[in-house]
Scaffold this motif. Structure first.
Motif, mmCIF file in Angstrom:
data_model
loop_
_atom_site.group_PDB
_atom_site.id
_atom_site.type_symbol
_atom_site.label_atom_id
_atom_site.label_comp_id
_atom_site.label_asym_id
_atom_site.label_seq_id
_atom_site.Cartn_x
_atom_site.Cartn_y
_atom_site.Cartn_z
ATOM 1 N N LEU A 1 -26.541 30.128 -5.212
ATOM 2 C CA LEU A 1 -25.091 30.010 -5.100
ATOM 3 C C LEU A 1 -24.526 30.732 -3.887
ATOM 4 C CD1 LEU A 1 -24.128 30.425 -8.842
ATOM 5 C CD2 LEU A 1 -24.216 28.323 -7.518
ATOM 6 N N GLY A 2 -25.384 31.483 -3.184
ATOM 7 C CA GLY A 2 -24.942 32.139 -1.965
ATOM 8 C C GLY A 2 -24.425 33.550 -2.156
ATOM 9 N N THR A 3 -24.887 34.261 -3.159
ATOM 10 C CA THR A 3 -24.448 35.635 -3.375
ATOM 11 C C THR A 3 -25.655 36.527 -3.646
ATOM 12 O OG1 THR A 3 -23.047 37.090 -4.708
ATOM 13 C CG2 THR A 3 -24.057 35.237 -5.852
ATOM 14 N N ASP A 4 -25.491 37.807 -3.373
ATOM 15 C CA ASP A 4 -26.555 38.748 -3.696
ATOM 16 C C ASP A 4 -26.239 39.527 -4.969
ATOM 17 O OD1 ASP A 4 -24.509 40.289 -2.737
ATOM 18 O OD2 ASP A 4 -25.733 41.468 -1.366
ATOM 19 N N ARG A 5 -25.147 39.187 -5.610
ATOM 20 C CA ARG A 5 -24.781 39.831 -6.880
ATOM 21 C C ARG A 5 -25.538 39.178 -8.021
ATOM 22 N NH1 ARG A 5 -18.304 40.626 -6.075
ATOM 23 N NH2 ARG A 5 -18.503 41.782 -4.151
ATOM 24 N N CYS A 6 -25.815 39.963 -9.023
ATOM 25 C CA CYS A 6 -26.602 39.470 -10.156
ATOM 26 C C CYS A 6 -25.923 39.879 -11.460
ATOM 27 C CB CYS A 6 -28.015 40.043 -10.088
ATOM 28 S SG CYS A 6 -29.111 39.395 -11.321
ATOM 29 N N SER A 7 -25.780 38.950 -12.380
ATOM 30 C CA SER A 7 -25.162 39.273 -13.668
ATOM 31 C C SER A 7 -26.171 39.938 -14.594
ATOM 32 C CB SER A 7 -24.592 38.014 -14.312
ATOM 33 O OG SER A 7 -25.609 37.073 -14.529
ATOM 34 N N ILE B 1 -23.817 38.316 -20.583
ATOM 35 C CA ILE B 1 -23.100 37.034 -20.648
ATOM 36 C C ILE B 1 -21.679 37.136 -20.090
ATOM 37 C CG2 ILE B 1 -22.239 37.291 -23.015
ATOM 38 C CD1 ILE B 1 -22.968 34.253 -23.332
ATOM 39 N N TRP B 2 -21.019 38.275 -20.302
ATOM 40 C CA TRP B 2 -19.654 38.407 -19.807
ATOM 41 C C TRP B 2 -19.644 38.509 -18.291
ATOM 42 C CZ3 TRP B 2 -17.099 36.487 -23.384
ATOM 43 C CH2 TRP B 2 -17.419 36.741 -24.714
ATOM 44 N N GLN B 3 -20.632 39.202 -17.744
ATOM 45 C CA GLN B 3 -20.734 39.259 -16.289
ATOM 46 C C GLN B 3 -21.085 37.887 -15.718
ATOM 47 O OE1 GLN B 3 -23.472 42.347 -15.243
ATOM 48 N NE2 GLN B 3 -21.978 43.980 -15.580
ATOM 49 N N TYR B 4 -21.879 37.114 -16.462
ATOM 50 C CA TYR B 4 -22.212 35.756 -16.009
ATOM 51 C C TYR B 4 -20.935 34.933 -15.838
ATOM 52 C CZ TYR B 4 -23.415 30.830 -16.336
ATOM 53 O OH TYR B 4 -23.478 29.480 -16.114
ATOM 54 N N PHE B 5 -20.055 34.975 -16.839
ATOM 55 C CA PHE B 5 -18.827 34.190 -16.754
ATOM 56 C C PHE B 5 -17.899 34.710 -15.657
ATOM 57 C CE2 PHE B 5 -20.167 32.802 -21.015
ATOM 58 C CZ PHE B 5 -20.072 31.439 -20.822
ATOM 59 N N ALA B 6 -17.839 36.039 -15.483
ATOM 60 C CA ALA B 6 -17.037 36.599 -14.395
ATOM 61 C C ALA B 6 -17.623 36.201 -13.043
ATOM 62 C CB ALA B 6 -16.980 38.121 -14.529
ATOM 63 N N TRP B 7 -18.950 36.206 -12.970
ATOM 64 C CA TRP B 7 -19.673 35.823 -11.760
ATOM 65 C C TRP B 7 -19.367 34.358 -11.412
ATOM 66 C CZ3 TRP B 7 -24.987 33.536 -11.859
ATOM 67 C CH2 TRP B 7 -25.677 33.704 -10.664
ATOM 68 N N CYS B 8 -19.458 33.481 -12.398
ATOM 69 C CA CYS B 8 -19.154 32.057 -12.172
ATOM 70 C C CYS B 8 -17.703 31.871 -11.738
ATOM 71 C CB CYS B 8 -19.415 31.248 -13.445
ATOM 72 S SG CYS B 8 -21.146 31.010 -13.814
ATOM 73 N N TYR B 9 -16.799 32.581 -12.405
ATOM 74 C CA TYR B 9 -15.387 32.461 -12.083
ATOM 75 C C TYR B 9 -15.130 32.861 -10.636
ATOM 76 C CZ TYR B 9 -10.339 32.879 -12.529
ATOM 77 O OH TYR B 9 -8.997 32.727 -12.362
ATOM 78 N N CYS B 10 -15.869 33.883 -10.171
ATOM 79 C CA CYS B 10 -15.699 34.381 -8.809
ATOM 80 C C CYS B 10 -16.324 33.439 -7.779
ATOM 81 C CB CYS B 10 -16.317 35.768 -8.705
ATOM 82 S SG CYS B 10 -16.150 36.528 -7.087
ATOM 83 N N PHE B 11 -17.531 32.948 -8.052
ATOM 84 C CA PHE B 11 -18.274 32.192 -7.051
ATOM 85 C C PHE B 11 -18.203 30.679 -7.221
ATOM 86 C CE2 PHE B 11 -20.277 36.368 -7.025
ATOM 87 C CZ PHE B 11 -20.088 36.691 -5.695
ATOM 88 N N ILE B 12 -17.752 30.203 -8.385
ATOM 89 C CA ILE B 12 -17.587 28.762 -8.612
ATOM 90 C C ILE B 12 -16.194 28.534 -9.207
ATOM 91 C CG2 ILE B 12 -18.648 26.686 -9.582
ATOM 92 C CD1 ILE B 12 -21.128 28.378 -10.179
ATOM 93 N N PRO B 13 -15.158 28.775 -8.425
ATOM 94 C CA PRO B 13 -13.801 28.631 -8.979
ATOM 95 C C PRO B 13 -13.480 27.182 -9.320
ATOM 96 C CG PRO B 13 -13.717 28.961 -6.602
ATOM 97 C CD PRO B 13 -15.159 29.112 -7.017
ATOM 98 N N GLY B 14 -12.702 27.024 -10.375
ATOM 99 C CA GLY B 14 -12.251 25.701 -10.775
ATOM 100 C C GLY B 14 -13.200 24.939 -11.681
ATOM 101 N N GLY B 15 -14.350 25.504 -12.007
ATOM 102 C CA GLY B 15 -15.312 24.799 -12.851
ATOM 103 C C GLY B 15 -15.501 25.442 -14.211
ATOM 104 N N GLU B 16 -14.449 26.087 -14.718
ATOM 105 C CA GLU B 16 -14.552 26.850 -15.962
ATOM 106 C C GLU B 16 -15.141 26.052 -17.115
ATOM 107 O OE1 GLU B 16 -11.769 26.761 -14.095
ATOM 108 O OE2 GLU B 16 -11.558 28.829 -13.409
ATOM 109 N N ARG B 17 -14.823 24.786 -17.192
ATOM 110 C CA ARG B 17 -15.295 23.996 -18.331
ATOM 111 C C ARG B 17 -16.792 23.682 -18.237
ATOM 112 N NH1 ARG B 17 -11.834 21.020 -15.302
ATOM 113 N NH2 ARG B 17 -12.674 19.177 -14.286
ATOM 114 N N PHE B 18 -17.423 23.985 -17.086
ATOM 115 C CA PHE B 18 -18.849 23.699 -16.910
ATOM 116 C C PHE B 18 -19.732 24.937 -16.948
ATOM 117 C CE2 PHE B 18 -16.570 20.403 -14.405
ATOM 118 C CZ PHE B 18 -16.812 19.346 -15.271
ATOM 119 N N TYR B 19 -19.141 26.116 -17.017
ATOM 120 C CA TYR B 19 -19.935 27.343 -16.994
ATOM 121 C C TYR B 19 -20.919 27.421 -18.157
ATOM 122 C CZ TYR B 19 -16.432 29.064 -13.642
ATOM 123 O OH TYR B 19 -15.604 29.223 -12.565
#
Length: 118
Positions: A9-15, A18-36
């Motif tokens: 996904l182009g980041t060096d951050r790692c979740s 599960i809560w960090q995973y969703f925060a991570w997705c929200y940060c790096f894949i904005p607008g795709g909340e329904r697909f996380y």
């Protein structure tokens, strides 16, 4: 394994959970909340399958990027269950992840000896 997903996904951050995973997705894949959740399910399912192959069939994982690539197959398949824009968005996301995984696999591959290939 999660660091590999981050690289794709182009980041060096790692979740780490599960809560960090969703925060991570929200940060790096904005607008795709329904697909996380789809992405999390596909990755976890493929990790489980790789674990089973290693434990029961004694097969080693060739590359952690293979897990991401295989998870994209699940996402593409599951996209067929959706309708309209959701289907297109999920197929597009799956294709993007697959292309990024392939590019990362190429970059991380061992360099060939150019003298021997001549």
């Amino acid at each position: 394994m999660w660091r590999t997903v981050g690289c794709v996904l182009g980041t060096d951050r790692c979740s780490n959970n599960i809560w960090q995973y969703f925060a991570w997705c929200y940060c790096f894949i904005p607008g795709g909340e329904r697909f996380y959740t789809f992405g999390l399910a596909a990755l976890c399912w493929e990790m489980w399958n790789c674990r089973n192959k290693r434990i029961f069939e004694f097969k080693k994982l060739k590359s952690p990027f293979d897990v991401v690539y295989s998870a994209c197959g699940y996402l593409s398949y599951w996209a067929g269950l959706l309708l309209g824009e959701d289907r297109e968005a999920m197929e597009c996301g799956s294709k993007m992840l697959r292309i990024n995984a392939l590019n990362m696999m190429r970059m991380c591959a061992a360099p060939r000896d150019t003298m021997q290939s001549r």
